[in-house]
Design a protein around this motif. Structure first.
Motif: not given
Length: 250
Positions: A53, A56, A98
């Motif tokens: 990720d 993020r 994801r």
């Protein structure tokens, strides 16, 4: 102070940050981000933390690593390379990507329709593609590499540790989605840091994770972020993540 026209603002990024694309599972294009410390690499190369990720977490981890490693004696954070993998929205809804890439089994919640089961392929991408690509682009010590993931990414960390405990030297799973799948706590060793937020009550996350850790008292290092919820826990625990990746215990 005179207000600047919008045209006076320009994009900014740290000089040590770089990015390249790579082809991921199913031919989807992903981003691979990399931040290196200033100066020459130590003998053997820089330690590495690879984050899932990346959209993020890359900027927060890379910025914190650069700042905290200036005083390793005080912070416990050594200079290290920070890399991250990020899904591109153009390749499909990020949450669907994801769920596909970070899991090895179907979702047990019939009300949550997500792709699943691509975890083995994603692990092969990391082992056979990402780590060699990083090693070609920088002087790294892959014997001191750490994998970090949050939520479904945290579950991927645990299931990858179970599948190939030699792929990384250290492991960090923050708020792993044990409600989706629960690996045996027998995999836990002090090379694994597992964390959650004090306020993570949805899906019984906090108590599930604490119970998983307690099942093997001499296993993983456990950190709970005071007052943090599911989204804020990984950011609250960044210093702990980086200390663990540096080789600190406890």
């Amino acid at each position: 102070m005179t207000e600047a026209a919008p045209s006076a603002w320009t994009p900014w990024t740290a000089a040590e940050w770089r990015n390249r694309s790579l082809v991921g599972p199913d031919g989807r294009t992903m981003d691979l981000m990399l931040a290196l410390p200033q100066g020459d690499a130590p003998p053997g190369g820089w330690p590495l933390v690879l984050a899932l990720d990346g959209d993020r977490f890359f900027a927060a981890l890379a910025g914190a690593a650069a700042a905290l490693s200036h005083r390793t004696d005080k912070t416990g954070v050594a200079p290290m390379a920070v890399a991250a993998l990020a899904h591109r929205p153009a390749a499909g809804a990020p949450e669907d990507q994801r769920a596909r890439d970070f899991t090895r089994s179907a979702c047990p919640d019939p009300g949550l329709l997500r792709p699943s089961g691509g975890g083995d392929a994603f692990q092969r991408l990391i082992a056979d593609g990402v780590l060699p690509m990083l090693a070609q682009g920088a002087t790294l010590n892959l014997a001191r590499a750490t994998l970090f993931g949050h939520s479904l990414g945290g579950l991927f960390v645990l299931e990858t540790l179970r599948a190939d405990p030699t792929l990384f030297a250290r492991w960090v799973a923050v708020s792993p989605s044990l409600w989706w799948s629960t690996p045996s706590p027998d995999i836990a060793t002090p090379d694994l840091l597992i964390g959650c937020g004090e306020a993570e009550t949805g899906r019984d996350m906090r108590d599930r994770i604490a119970g998983w850790v307690a099942a093997k008292p001499d296993g993983a290092i456990f950190k709970q972020a005071p007052a943090a919820d599911h989204g804020s826990a990984p950011f609250a625990l960044i210093p702990d993540i980086l200390r663990h990746a540096s080789g600190a215990r406890g």
